[in-house]
Structures are given as C-alpha cells and as structure tokens.
Scaffold this motif. Structure first.
Motif: not given
Length: 341
Positions: A300-313
């Motif tokens: 689940v945290p991997l899904l959040y990491r690669y699908i959520n657009r705001n997480f990288p910023s």
C-alpha cells in the motif's frame, strides 16, 4: 473439533498417514515454497514496509498544511502498517505460525501480539472503507467540505478507539478460554471461535459493504458527469486511481485471512471432529492468508508513493529541509513558480 496447534504450522504432520504417499511430496513442496516466500518477505518486504510507511508519515506530518482528506487516511494506514511490519517477524518465525520456530513465548505474549494484529487489521480495513465513502462525498459535493481534513482526523481517532474496543471484546474470549474452569462468568465463552466470528463480521463484512456501496455510488457519478466536474474544486483524478488500487489491494490481500477465520468458525459450529487431512489444509491456508495480510503493509505505501502526484514534491521539500538543517535555505524555485501561477 481439535484445536489448531501452532506447533504444527508449516509442517506436514497433520497429513501424515491420511493422504497417501503421493500427497506427502506435494505437501513438502508447498510448505517449502511458502517458507521461501516468507523469508524473502522478511528480508526485503519488512524493511520496505517500515521505510515507506515511516516516510509516508513523516512527509505528511512535516507538511500538514498541504494534507488532504486521503492523506489523513493513508497516514493512519501507514501507522497500522508499521505495527504489522514490526509484528511480521514474530508471527512468521515464532511459534504462532511455524513448526521451525526460532523462539517461544507464553500465552500472555501471544494474546498481546494477537490483539495488536487485530487492531492493525481493523484500522486498515475501516480506513479503506471510510476513504471510499469520503471520496464519494467529495466527488458528489465538492464545495461542502464535509470530508475535510479536520473532520477526517477526528474520524480516524474514533477508528483507532473503536479498533481497540473491538479487540478488547475479542480478547475476552481468548482469556476466558484459558480461565473458564475457574471463573463461572466465563463458562459460556470457552471457544476462541467466537472471537474469530466477531472479527469476520466487524472487521471484514461491515467495511466490505461500505466499500462496495461507496464504489457503486462513485461509478454512478462518473457515468453522469455534470458541469461541476469542470469546476476547480473537482478532486484530483489521481485520487480515484489511488482509491481503486488501494481498495483492490487491501481486500485482495486481507480476504484470505478473514476467510480462514470464517472457515475455522464454521468447522467449530459443526460440532464434529475434523480429520487430520482437512486440518492440515486449514493450517496451510491460514499460513498463506497471514503471509498475504502482512504483505499489505509493504504494497500500500508503494501504491501511495507512485500514484499520488503530490508525494514527490512533499518528499523533496522534506529532504531539502533536512539537508539545510538550521541554516537558512534559498527559496524553492518550483515553489516560487507555483505561487506566481
């Protein structure tokens, strides 16, 4: 019905002398495959789960002003994932799951670990269900702020409190199964299967119905687009993809666990002894289901990491602040451009 003896987990003991010589090699190969996958998960999956769940919590708590409603639910799932990742080595290598246990502990520690596992399970499932319902509310009524971050934080507090209360009631059945001979009040609560039935109904059936209902409503809204969909208050489309991926992952990995609990309960209601062959199948299915449940804390945290657009910023801002430390940092050029826009 014979009690499930944790000491025979991942062994072919219950199948000996019942299924014939041709079943024994198959049993040994299946258990060997499960053991290999479990060890690989302990070596790679547990560090990934601990790292990404901790990173998800730190990134969002560091930039709380930019947190959205889905972020709050994923933070709660990340905290539950941290607990599951910490419990995974004990369950997958300890006496509660394998015949080649590396250590042992008393019944009190076993009950404590079971309660922590149940609490994490309930928080995970209900966070997924409430995320689905709030995404529907935000989609249908984008400017009412009914699914705001402030409300979501209070809801998540109730989720943790409800999970603790539910696990406590389930704990009573396990405690009374050990002291029923001395306490009259526990005479009607001797079977731990009652606790399994509670967990199946409250921990799986109720959130599953809520998720299916919410997804059905969301699908109806997506089929009937309105001018509000062109509004600036429309939720980010990536949130819908993240929601669908999270729901499919959580229920796909947790359903086998609850099915084994349901099977254990139904076999107990029969009131007839179970032959060793079916008991061995149930034990193996329980091990596979528990392995899949623990793996959800890493996926689940991997899904959040690669699908959520705001997480990288958000992650870049956190890394930059950690790199600068107490020294003053130069303004973020990307942030300046966003403000000007």
């Amino acid at each position: 019905m014979p009690q499930l003896n944790p000491a025979v987990m991942w062994s072919c003991g219950p199948l000996n002398g019942t299924g014939g010589a041709e079943d024994q090699p198959l049993c040994q190969h299946l258990h060997l495959v499960l053991s290999v996958f479990s060890l690989l998960y302990l070596v790679a999956g547990v560090p990934v789960g601990l790292g990404y769940n901790a990173l998800l919590v730190l990134v969002n708590l560091h930039d709380q002003s930019s947190m959205t409603m889905p972020d709050v639910y994923f933070v709660n799932m990340a905290v539950a994932g941290l607990v599951l990742s910490a419990l995974a080595p004990v369950h997958l290598l300890g006496p509660t799951a394998s015949g080649w246990a590396l250590w042992g502990f008393g019944s009190e520690a076993h009950v404590t670990l079971l309660v922590l596992f149940n609490v994490s399970s309930l928080v995970t499932m209900y966070s997924t269900a409430l995320l689905s319902l709030d995404c529907y509310i935000e989609r249908a009524l984008p400017r009412t702020y009914m699914s705001s971050v402030y409300n979501t934080r209070h809801v998540c507090g109730f989720v943790w409190g409800g999970a603790l209360l539910t696990s406590f009631s389930s704990l009573l059945f396990y405690v009374c199964s050990h002291v029923a001979a001395r306490i009259v009040e526990c005479s009607k609560m001797r079977d731990a299967q009652a606790a399994d039935a509670i967990m199946v109904f409250i921990g799986y059936v109720v959130p599953a119905l809520a998720v299916f209902y919410a997804l059905a409503l969301i699908s109806r809204i997506r089929k009937a687009d309105t001018p509000l969909d062109q509004d600036a208050g429309r939720p980010d489309p990536s949130v819908h993809r993240l929601l669908v991926a999270t729901v499919c992952t959580q229920f796909g990995l947790w359903t086998p666990h609850y099915l084994t609990l349901l099977g254990h309960t139904l076999l107990a209601l029969r009131g007839k002894p179970v032959d060793r062959h079916h008991l061995g199948i149930l034990l193996f299915a329980k091990d596979v289901a528990r392995f899949l449940a623990f793996s959800s804390s890493s996926v689940v945290p991997l899904l959040y990491r690669y699908i959520n657009r705001n997480f990288p910023s958000k992650l870049r801002r956190l890394i930059k602040k950690m790199h600068c430390g107490r020294q003053s940092c130069s303004p973020d050029q990307a942030g300046v451009q966003q403000v000007m826009a």
